[in-house]
Design an enzyme around this catalytic site. Structure first.
Site, PDB file in Angstrom:
ATOM      1  N   HIS A  78       0.833  -1.213   0.000  1.00 16.92           N
ATOM      2  CA  HIS A  78       0.000   0.000   0.000  1.00 16.92           C
ATOM      3  C   HIS A  78       0.861   1.254   0.000  1.00 16.92           C
ATOM      4  O   HIS A  78       1.980   1.276   0.523  1.00 16.92           O
ATOM      5  CB  HIS A  78      -0.981   0.000   1.173  1.00 16.92           C
ATOM      6  N   ASP A  80      -0.162   4.455   1.127  1.00 18.70           N
ATOM      7  CA  ASP A  80      -0.389   5.470   2.159  1.00 18.70           C
ATOM      8  C   ASP A  80       0.416   5.184   3.419  1.00 18.70           C
ATOM      9  O   ASP A  80       0.852   4.054   3.666  1.00 18.70           O
ATOM     10  CB  ASP A  80      -1.882   5.572   2.499  1.00 18.70           C
ATOM     11  N   GLU A 174      -4.884   1.966   2.865  1.00 15.19           N
ATOM     12  CA  GLU A 174      -4.886   0.758   3.702  1.00 15.19           C
ATOM     13  C   GLU A 174      -4.894   1.109   5.177  1.00 15.19           C
ATOM     14  O   GLU A 174      -5.543   0.436   5.986  1.00 15.19           O
ATOM     15  CB  GLU A 174      -3.656  -0.099   3.369  1.00 15.19           C
TER      16      GLU A 174
END
Length: 412
Positions: A78, A80, A174
């Site tokens: 992910h 983020d 996420e």
């Protein structure tokens, strides 16, 4: 290894902190900025079917180099970083050949101490990447992205390593529980996948908490304090009573292993209204339900004692333990163990005291265990990662691709 490190440092320089107060996907523009950078990089290194949608989901494929059928496998990370600490203006510092003792984190006044973080004692001689004490690092999960891309480049540059189709996925949001919301499992094309989102060297995880969130709203009555007698109901007093009745021995700081917990993450308080936000975690689904029933019963009992004001509670399921969806595909765990052992790593199979995109993806039809990145102390200013472990993660990804192809090779 130098290219791997530089790739990682480039990624952490982009602020991709997600925001659970924003309802759009992705929840921050920085995630789209990084996604575009990654898209161009995937195209440049030679991957095919590179697609970035308007929600920030980025997928690509490395085509098989064998002439027999091999199940397509996936690797997912992910983009983020967590809202728990700033991800803006990350100033990573590199500590070469760590020899023990405290690591000073820039000029922040903070240190990374083996007294507080004893894992450092196992890392003497290694090269560590730390923060400067003002932000998180972003190893969770930009290390996973760097490791996946480096592994794909390795497979491209070494065609003698046989592999089937490999599907790559980089997801947004996420850290705020939305990473799998708009993930198209069928379009992704893998029969199973691995999230590269774990911690220290050797971690291999295929079970995680059942997770729910609870919002406890204490309602009071606010009047001028000079005329408040028998009229005012201070919601903060009610909230304090609620907190005092929660089991102190069942919090994150008091539990480990398979022990579940209640965790008060934040609160908004005033005389008229106080809102408590809890997360509820347990590996056992029945015990998780018991925890939910407990917190609801506590609210109901408090309501019985209140002449004025009230306590309201709303519980929302976040994700479930993926073990039941992964165990029927035991070979994907076996392949991961074989890959680690082939790379001179002792597999450390343990439960995830948290969640990954893989937990929800497993329930969406994509069995998805989790593999280490080499990072430590995620979500805070003491986050750091071992460069040697990052390199090992690349080796494991490459070996997993090779072992999958070898295991599916027809017997002549």
């Amino acid at each position: 290894m130098q290219n791997l490190v530089q790739r990682f440092l480039n990624y952490v320089s982009v602020d991709t902190q997600s925001d659970d107060q924003i309802t759009t996907c992705p929840s921050s523009c920085g995630q789209l900025k990084l996604a575009e950078i990654l898209k161009q990089e995937l195209i440049a290194v030679g991957l095919s079917d590179v697609v970035l949608d308007d929600k920030g989901y980025l997928t690509a494929k490395l085509a098989a180099n064998v002439d027999y059928d091999v199940p397509a496998i996936g690797f997912i990370a992910h983009m983020d970083t967590a809202p728990d600490a700033s991800g803006k203006n990350v100033k990573a510092q590199i500590v070469e050949h760590y020899q023990g003792g405290d690591i000073v984190l820039g000029s922040s006044g903070h240190v990374l101490s083996p007294e507080q973080f004893p894992d450092l004692n196992e890392l003497h001689g290694q090269t560590l990447i730390t923060t400067d004490g003002t932000t998180l690092l972003g190893a969770d999960n930009k290390a996973g992205i760097a490791e996946i891309i480096t592994a794909m480049i390795t497979l491209i540059e070494r065609p003698e390593i046989k592999h089937g189709d490999i599907c790559i996925g980089f997801t947004p949001d996420e850290e705020i529980g939305r990473g799998a919301d708009l993930f198209d499992v069928e379009k992704f094309g893998a029969e199973w996948a691995y999230t590269i989102d774990g911690g220290p060297l050797g971690e291999l995880e295929y079970e995680n908490f059942n997770a729910s969130s609870a919002v406890v709203t204490c309602l009071g009555v606010n009047v001028h304090p000079g005329t408040a007698k028998n009229k005012m109901v201070n919601s903060m007093t009610t909230a304090a009573e609620f907190i005092s009745k929660m089991p102190a021995e069942q919090t994150p700081e008091a539990t480990e292993g398979y022990q579940g917990f209640f965790h008060l993450t934040d609160m908004k308080a005033s005389v008229a209204k106080t809102e408590l936000n809890y997360i509820i975690r347990d590996f056992d689904s029945q015990q998780q339900q018991s925890r939910i029933e407990f917190i609801k019963a506590l609210a109901a009992d408090l309501n019985k004692t209140l002449d004025k004001g009230s306590v309201e509670i709303e519980v929302t399921e976040s994700y479930r333990n993926m073990r039941e969806k992964v165990e029927p595909f035991a070979h994907i765990i076996d392949y991961a163990q074989q890959a680690m052992i082939a790379c001179d790593i002792k597999p450390d199979i343990k439960p995830i005291r948290g969640g990954t995109d893989g937990a929800r993806l497993s329930f969406m039809g994509l069995p998805c265990p989790n593999i280490f990145t080499g990072g430590y102390n995620f979500h805070g200013i003491h986050e750091f990662i071992s460069v040697e472990a990052m390199h090992k993660a690349v080796e494991v990804i490459v070996k997993l691709a090779e072992i999958t192809a070898e295991s599916e090779k027809p017997v002549c």
